[in-house]
Scaffold this active site. Structure first.
Site, PDB file in Angstrom:
ATOM      1  N   ALA A  54     -48.689   0.407  52.296  1.00  0.00           N
ATOM      2  CA  ALA A  54     -49.882   0.782  51.516  1.00  0.00           C
ATOM      3  C   ALA A  54     -49.547   2.149  50.932  1.00  0.00           C
ATOM      4  O   ALA A  54     -48.833   2.932  51.581  1.00  0.00           O
ATOM      5  CB  ALA A  54     -51.112   0.877  52.404  1.00  0.00           C
ATOM      6  N   TYR A 111     -55.341   5.388  60.501  1.00  0.00           N
ATOM      7  CA  TYR A 111     -54.583   4.167  60.181  1.00  0.00           C
ATOM      8  C   TYR A 111     -55.283   3.371  59.065  1.00  0.00           C
ATOM      9  O   TYR A 111     -54.663   2.623  58.334  1.00  0.00           O
ATOM     10  CB  TYR A 111     -54.415   3.335  61.448  1.00  0.00           C
ATOM     11  CG  TYR A 111     -53.250   2.383  61.416  1.00  0.00           C
ATOM     12  CD1 TYR A 111     -51.951   2.817  61.157  1.00  0.00           C
ATOM     13  CD2 TYR A 111     -53.435   1.023  61.663  1.00  0.00           C
ATOM     14  CE1 TYR A 111     -50.886   1.943  61.133  1.00  0.00           C
ATOM     15  CE2 TYR A 111     -52.376   0.132  61.653  1.00  0.00           C
ATOM     16  CZ  TYR A 111     -51.102   0.599  61.387  1.00  0.00           C
ATOM     17  OH  TYR A 111     -50.054  -0.279  61.372  1.00  0.00           O
ATOM     18  N   ARG A 166     -41.084   6.467  65.323  1.00  0.00           N
ATOM     19  CA  ARG A 166     -40.805   7.287  64.129  1.00  0.00           C
ATOM     20  C   ARG A 166     -39.904   6.515  63.174  1.00  0.00           C
ATOM     21  O   ARG A 166     -38.731   6.331  63.447  1.00  0.00           O
ATOM     22  CB  ARG A 166     -40.113   8.591  64.517  1.00  0.00           C
ATOM     23  CG  ARG A 166     -41.079   9.669  64.821  1.00  0.00           C
ATOM     24  CD  ARG A 166     -40.433  11.046  64.787  1.00  0.00           C
ATOM     25  NE  ARG A 166     -41.242  11.928  65.603  1.00  0.00           N
ATOM     26  CZ  ARG A 166     -40.966  12.235  66.857  1.00  0.00           C
ATOM     27  NH1 ARG A 166     -39.888  11.788  67.431  1.00  0.00           N
ATOM     28  NH2 ARG A 166     -41.779  13.018  67.534  1.00  0.00           N
ATOM     29  N   VAL A 205     -41.454  -8.484  48.191  1.00  0.00           N
ATOM     30  CA  VAL A 205     -42.307  -9.595  48.638  1.00  0.00           C
ATOM     31  C   VAL A 205     -43.551  -9.780  47.773  1.00  0.00           C
ATOM     32  O   VAL A 205     -44.297 -10.736  47.962  1.00  0.00           O
ATOM     33  CB  VAL A 205     -42.698  -9.473  50.137  1.00  0.00           C
ATOM     34  CG1 VAL A 205     -41.495  -9.655  51.041  1.00  0.00           C
ATOM     35  CG2 VAL A 205     -43.428  -8.161  50.427  1.00  0.00           C
ATOM     36  N   ILE A 257     -37.704  -0.857  62.964  1.00  0.00           N
ATOM     37  CA  ILE A 257     -37.896  -1.779  64.087  1.00  0.00           C
ATOM     38  C   ILE A 257     -37.049  -3.042  63.864  1.00  0.00           C
ATOM     39  O   ILE A 257     -36.451  -3.580  64.800  1.00  0.00           O
ATOM     40  CB  ILE A 257     -39.397  -2.113  64.247  1.00  0.00           C
ATOM     41  CG1 ILE A 257     -40.161  -0.840  64.644  1.00  0.00           C
ATOM     42  CG2 ILE A 257     -39.600  -3.230  65.252  1.00  0.00           C
ATOM     43  CD1 ILE A 257     -41.669  -0.975  64.685  1.00  0.00           C
ATOM     44  N   LYS A 278     -53.501  -5.161  59.523  1.00  0.00           N
ATOM     45  CA  LYS A 278     -52.930  -5.682  60.772  1.00  0.00           C
ATOM     46  C   LYS A 278     -53.861  -6.711  61.408  1.00  0.00           C
ATOM     47  O   LYS A 278     -53.401  -7.694  61.995  1.00  0.00           O
ATOM     48  CB  LYS A 278     -52.612  -4.542  61.740  1.00  0.00           C
ATOM     49  CG  LYS A 278     -51.457  -3.646  61.289  1.00  0.00           C
ATOM     50  CD  LYS A 278     -50.194  -4.415  60.957  1.00  0.00           C
ATOM     51  CE  LYS A 278     -48.993  -3.514  60.732  1.00  0.00           C
ATOM     52  NZ  LYS A 278     -47.851  -4.235  60.134  1.00  0.00           N
TER      53      LYS A 278
HETATM   54  P1  NAP Z   1     -39.576   0.754  58.060  1.00  0.00           P
HETATM   55  O1  NAP Z   1     -38.265   0.968  58.665  1.00  0.00           O
HETATM   56  O2  NAP Z   1     -39.990   1.654  56.943  1.00  0.00           O
HETATM   57  O3  NAP Z   1     -39.704  -0.777  57.601  1.00  0.00           O
HETATM   58  C1  NAP Z   1     -40.659  -1.232  56.670  1.00  0.00           C
HETATM   59  C2  NAP Z   1     -39.937  -2.095  55.675  1.00  0.00           C
HETATM   60  O4  NAP Z   1     -40.848  -2.691  54.735  1.00  0.00           O
HETATM   61  C3  NAP Z   1     -38.923  -1.299  54.852  1.00  0.00           C
HETATM   62  O5  NAP Z   1     -37.680  -1.964  54.886  1.00  0.00           O
HETATM   63  C4  NAP Z   1     -39.515  -1.345  53.450  1.00  0.00           C
HETATM   64  O6  NAP Z   1     -38.542  -1.233  52.427  1.00  0.00           O
HETATM   65  C5  NAP Z   1     -40.158  -2.712  53.491  1.00  0.00           C
HETATM   66  N1  NAP Z   1     -41.052  -2.945  52.367  1.00  0.00           N
HETATM   67  C6  NAP Z   1     -42.096  -2.194  51.945  1.00  0.00           C
HETATM   68  N2  NAP Z   1     -42.635  -2.748  50.843  1.00  0.00           N
HETATM   69  C7  NAP Z   1     -41.924  -3.874  50.571  1.00  0.00           C
HETATM   70  C8  NAP Z   1     -41.981  -4.873  49.567  1.00  0.00           C
HETATM   71  N3  NAP Z   1     -42.892  -4.845  48.578  1.00  0.00           N
HETATM   72  N4  NAP Z   1     -41.077  -5.889  49.599  1.00  0.00           N
HETATM   73  C9  NAP Z   1     -40.141  -5.945  50.548  1.00  0.00           C
HETATM   74  N5  NAP Z   1     -40.022  -5.017  51.532  1.00  0.00           N
HETATM   75  C10 NAP Z   1     -40.907  -4.001  51.540  1.00  0.00           C
HETATM   76  O7  NAP Z   1     -40.737   0.930  59.153  1.00  0.00           O
HETATM   77  P2  NAP Z   1     -41.059   0.167  60.519  1.00  0.00           P
HETATM   78  O8  NAP Z   1     -41.906   1.120  61.271  1.00  0.00           O
HETATM   79  O9  NAP Z   1     -39.833  -0.383  61.121  1.00  0.00           O
HETATM   80  O10 NAP Z   1     -42.018  -1.004  60.021  1.00  0.00           O
HETATM   81  C11 NAP Z   1     -41.750  -2.373  60.251  1.00  0.00           C
HETATM   82  C12 NAP Z   1     -43.025  -3.086  60.669  1.00  0.00           C
HETATM   83  O11 NAP Z   1     -43.425  -2.593  61.953  1.00  0.00           O
HETATM   84  C13 NAP Z   1     -44.216  -2.867  59.755  1.00  0.00           C
HETATM   85  O12 NAP Z   1     -44.957  -4.068  59.660  1.00  0.00           O
HETATM   86  C14 NAP Z   1     -45.012  -1.808  60.489  1.00  0.00           C
HETATM   87  O13 NAP Z   1     -46.390  -1.812  60.146  1.00  0.00           O
HETATM   88  C15 NAP Z   1     -44.802  -2.294  61.912  1.00  0.00           C
HETATM   89  N6  NAP Z   1     -45.120  -1.327  62.958  1.00  0.00           N
HETATM   90  C16 NAP Z   1     -44.605  -0.072  62.935  1.00  0.00           C
HETATM   91  C17 NAP Z   1     -44.943   0.825  63.935  1.00  0.00           C
HETATM   92  C18 NAP Z   1     -44.421   2.225  63.912  1.00  0.00           C
HETATM   93  O14 NAP Z   1     -44.980   3.072  64.633  1.00  0.00           O
HETATM   94  N7  NAP Z   1     -43.375   2.544  63.163  1.00  0.00           N
HETATM   95  C19 NAP Z   1     -45.781   0.424  64.984  1.00  0.00           C
HETATM   96  C20 NAP Z   1     -46.275  -0.865  65.000  1.00  0.00           C
HETATM   97  C21 NAP Z   1     -45.941  -1.743  63.978  1.00  0.00           C
HETATM   98  P3  NAP Z   1     -38.189   0.260  51.827  1.00  0.00           P
HETATM   99  O15 NAP Z   1     -37.981   1.175  52.970  1.00  0.00           O
HETATM  100  O16 NAP Z   1     -36.968   0.047  51.015  1.00  0.00           O
HETATM  101  O17 NAP Z   1     -39.379   0.664  51.050  1.00  0.00           O
END
Ligand code: NAP
Length: 265
Positions: free
Chosen positions: A104, A164, A202, A74, A28, A171
């Protein structure tokens, strides 16, 4: 081409932003980065300091050639401090920040919330919630008045979404952190803090959620628009919240979910 786009005048020309949470082109945070680049933003990025994470992010960012691609776990205060020092040394200020990070252990997300381990709960809260507090605190001194911060949430923070589990509780805490941070940073520096509640996408993170594809299918059927959200729609809402267009908006949660969350079916 990319360079030309980043140099044209746009909503974010002469604005410097830090994007935390690009893992690949499905992230995202990447959808937001593309929208920000198209509006002329200068962006710095962080990635989790793993060799594979670094390779993925650097490959994706290569055509944009950002000045800063910084390792940052982080959970590590020294990493966070180094990131903001590097932003200060390079740009002397920061106009906006995208926090798009959650984690998580997949086994913890999959088990019923009542069975969450103490260690798993702390880790999920630390990475997915406390990290926003920590980066807001470090960003504040670098941010001029009127700067903006956006984070990402999901409807599972408002209602029980089976599967979830602990992330839903994270959240909920994240969304209320946004309100308290909006108060603190608003009073102190007129900085605005908002959240987007995104429909299911996805991505690497969502791969850890059981029955995610069923959740997506269900969301599309129930949503007012009868479909799931497009990444560009998250990007453009990010633009709105991060820009002066949302000038009077802070502490808010905007649902970008094709109307899923308003339907009582
Ligand atoms: P994503 O591409 O996997 O992004 C999540 C990011 O968090 C990755 O870059 C990951 O790094 C990073 N991360 C995890 N642990 C970390 C740490 N200890 N320190 C620094 N970075 C860390 O997935 P995404 O879906 O875009 O998620 C982004 C946000 O959107 C999240 O808050 C998620 O909960 C939220 N969100 C997602 C959805 C959905 O359906 N996908 C819906 C609503 C909200 P690595 O990949 O290198 O581990």
């Amino acid at each position: 081409m990319a360079e030309a786009a980043s140099q044209r005048m746009g909503l974010f020309s002469n604005k410097i932003g830090l994007v935390m949470g690009v893992a690949n082109d499905h992230s995202i945070a990447w959808a937001m980065s593309e929208a920000l680049y198209a509006e002329g933003a200068e962006l710095a990025f962080t990635h989790l300091p793993t060799p594979s994470g670094e390779r993925r992010v650097k490959r994706l960012l290569e055509p944009r050639a950002p000045k800063l691609i910084l390792p940052c776990d982080v959970q590590n205060d020294a990493d966070i401090a180094r990131v903001f020092q590097a932003v200060r040394d390079t740009y002397e200020r920061l106009d906006f920040l995208v926090h798009s990070i959650a984690f998580a252990p997949p086994a913890e997300i999959r088990r019923p919330y009542v069975d969450t381990s103490r260690a798993g709960w702390h880790m999920a809260m630390d990475i997915s919630v406390y990290s926003l507090v920590a980066v807001c605190r470090e960003a504040m001194p670098l941010m001029p008045e009127g700067s903006t911060i956006v984070t990402l949430s999901y409807f599972g923070g408002e209602k029980v979404m089976p599967g979830y589990n602990v992330m839903g509780v994270c959240k909920a805490a994240l969304e209320h952190s946004v309100r308290y941070l909006a108060w603190d940073l608003g009073r102190e520096k007129k900085i605005r803090v908002n959240a987007i509640s995104a429909g299911p996408m996805r991505t690497l993170s969502s791969a850890g959620i059981s029955d995610f594809d069923q959740m997506r299918d269900h969301a599309a059927k129930k949503a007012c628009l009868n479909r799931n959200v497009f990444p560009e729609e998250l990007g453009s809402t990010g633009l709105y919240l991060l820009s002066h267009l949302s000038g009077g908006v802070t502490g808010e949660l905007i649902h970008v979910d094709c109307g899923y969350s308003i339907v009582g079916l």
